[in-house]
Write an enzyme that holds these catalytic residues in place. Structure first.
Site, PDB file in Angstrom:
ATOM      1  NE  ARG A   1      46.262  37.035  39.385  1.00  0.00           N
ATOM      2  CZ  ARG A   1      46.606  38.300  39.255  1.00  0.00           C
ATOM      3  NH1 ARG A   1      47.531  38.830  40.056  1.00  0.00           N
ATOM      4  NH2 ARG A   1      46.062  39.081  38.352  1.00  0.00           N
ATOM      5  N   GLY A   2      48.283  36.228  36.486  1.00  0.00           N
ATOM      6  CA  GLY A   2      48.650  37.456  35.782  1.00  0.00           C
ATOM      7  C   GLY A   2      49.578  37.080  34.635  1.00  0.00           C
ATOM      8  CB  ALA A   3      49.379  37.808  31.002  1.00  0.00           C
TER       9      ALA A   3
ATOM     10  CE  LYS B   1      40.765  37.288  35.513  1.00  0.00           C
ATOM     11  NZ  LYS B   1      40.649  35.805  35.402  1.00  0.00           N
TER      12      LYS B   1
ATOM     13  CD  GLN C   1      41.362  37.597  39.647  1.00  0.00           C
ATOM     14  OE1 GLN C   1      40.183  37.874  39.910  1.00  0.00           O
ATOM     15  NE2 GLN C   1      41.673  36.643  38.800  1.00  0.00           N
TER      16      GLN C   1
ATOM     17  CG  ASP D   1      45.260  37.581  30.711  1.00  0.00           C
ATOM     18  OD1 ASP D   1      44.606  38.512  31.229  1.00  0.00           O
ATOM     19  OD2 ASP D   1      45.946  36.783  31.377  1.00  0.00           O
TER      20      ASP D   1
HETATM   21  O1  MRU Z   1      43.144  34.912  35.934  1.00  0.00           O
HETATM   22  P1  MRU Z   1      44.280  35.863  36.179  1.00  0.00           P
HETATM   23  O2  MRU Z   1      44.239  36.477  37.545  1.00  0.00           O
HETATM   24  O3  MRU Z   1      45.603  35.274  35.826  1.00  0.00           O
HETATM   25  O4  MRU Z   1      43.993  37.046  35.146  1.00  0.00           O
HETATM   26  C1  MRU Z   1      44.874  38.151  35.138  1.00  0.00           C
HETATM   27  C2  MRU Z   1      44.391  39.237  34.252  1.00  0.00           C
HETATM   28  O5  MRU Z   1      43.403  39.098  33.548  1.00  0.00           O
HETATM   29  C3  MRU Z   1      45.197  40.477  34.191  1.00  0.00           C
HETATM   30  O6  MRU Z   1      44.368  41.580  34.002  1.00  0.00           O
HETATM   31  C4  MRU Z   1      46.140  40.352  33.001  1.00  0.00           C
HETATM   32  O7  MRU Z   1      46.934  39.210  33.135  1.00  0.00           O
HETATM   33  C5  MRU Z   1      47.010  41.509  32.851  1.00  0.00           C
HETATM   34  S1  MRU Z   1      48.157  41.522  34.173  1.00  0.00           S
HETATM   35  C6  MRU Z   1      49.500  42.252  33.933  1.00  0.00           C
END
Ligand code: MRU
Length: 344
Positions: free
Chosen positions: A52-54, A249, A197, A238
């Protein structure tokens, strides 16, 4: 430039014929990598939030396309382009909000439309380049963001934006890593309900790198700001609209409103691959809603229960609440449609 030692944590490992994905659902108790050999597996890894994470989602999807090419080019010499294209369309369904996913898949699709001498190698090379570029962008943003944090005594971050969420040292966590190496900095992390997270990933990841963190309940953020302990909130993104409105998030918007009230600066850190130039403002960003079961305790899941749950996992922070947007191409202060244009 600050030197970063080899990161203790890697979300994704590419071996040339396998994508190894650290199963983040099991952290911090268990460190387990799953091996993927096809795009369907990578789709599952993203949809189930093993990865996960963009930026990490975008990189994983690109490797998913590379795996698709490995399978289909040899097995189906005449129809492989259509088969890989179908896999790209499927990967695009894995999660809706992080634009890095669509950005990476678009790059792969463009490559697919060109004449390729050695498709398997060239498609894998494109995925590797997306990964390498993210590592470089993380380093650049880390230094630029740390410049802005000069003199700050404390920061609050949200979600996980580090090595677990990107190809390199991270976006917001990359900035925090760089600033921490330069001098004393108190780092606070919000637990980030409901998926935790912050509590499960961020404090663990930073501890692996020798960085001390103080975890707070999300609901303690206003009181923390009121205490005067932090000068900046530092978060990732994201999807960022052309005017700087930022989806991140769930809980990020609350932090931005609180920061405004308390005179705390608000920094968004994201590579330009997170900017969606096709949308004028944040109202057009699809906000993922996940299963209410992620919120509801078991007794409320029974048939006939009168208790439901609403579980949006992102929210949108208006650009007017953002003090600085840090990208690998530079900083935009108080982003607007006009000032964002400098990044194009
Ligand atoms: O639902 P997730 O854990 O994929 O959400 C991740 C986030 O919201 C991060 O803050 C975002 O992707 C930036 S990460 C480099």
């Amino acid at each position: 430039m600050t030197q970063h030692k080899q990161l203790a944590v890697q979300a994704l490992q590419w071996t040339g014929d396998t994508l190894r994905v650290l199963d983040q659902r099991q952290l911090p108790h268990t460190i387990a990598y799953d091996d993927y050999h096809d795009a369907a597996g990578v789709f599952q890894a993203i949809a189930s939030m093993r990865v996960r994470g963009a930026p990490a989602i975008g990189i994983a999807a690109a490797y998913g396309v590379a795996l698709s090419a490995r399978l289909h080019v040899a097995a189906n010499p005449d129809g492989w382009r259509q088969a890989v294209s179908d896999d790209i369309d499927r990967l695009a369904q894995s999660r809706p909000t992080a634009v890095n996913l669509f950005w990476a898949l678009e790059r792969m699709k463009n490559l697919l439309s060109q004449p390729l001498l050695n498709p398997v190698t060239e498609i894998a090379a494109c995925a590797e380049q997306i990964h390498a570029d993210d590592i470089t962008a993380n380093q650049l943003m880390g230094e630029v963001g740390a410049d802005l944090l000069r003199g700050a005594k404390g920061v609050l971050t949200h979600c996980n934006t580090g090595a677990l969420a990107t190809g390199g040292i991270g976006t917001a966590l990359g900035v925090i890593r760089s600033a921490y190496r330069r001098g004393p900095l108190k780092v606070f992390a919000g637990e980030t309900r409901p998926w935790l997270q912050g509590a499960r990933l961020t404090v663990w990841e930073l501890a692996q790198d020798g960085i001390a963190t103080t975890l707070i309940a999300d609901s303690a953020a206003a009181w923390l700001m009121r205490s005067g302990a932090i000068d900046w909130v530092v978060v990732g993104a994201d999807r960022i609209a052309a005017n700087g409105d930022t989806a991140n998030k769930i809980g990020t918007y609350s932090l931005a409103v609180l920061a405004k009230q308390h005179g705390v600066n608000f920094m968004v850190v994201a590579p330009t691959s997170t900017i969606d130039w096709s949308i004028a403002n944040g109202q057009h960003i699809a906000i993922e809603e996940r299963d209410p079961n992620e919120l509801l305790p078991a007794p409320y899941l029974e048939a006939g229960s009168l208790v439901g749950a609403w579980n949006p996992v992102f929210d949108m922070t208006p650009a007017a609440l953002i003090s600085a947007l840090v990208t690998e191409r530079g900083v935009v202060f108080n982003p607007t449609e006009q000032s964002m244009g400098d990044l194009q």
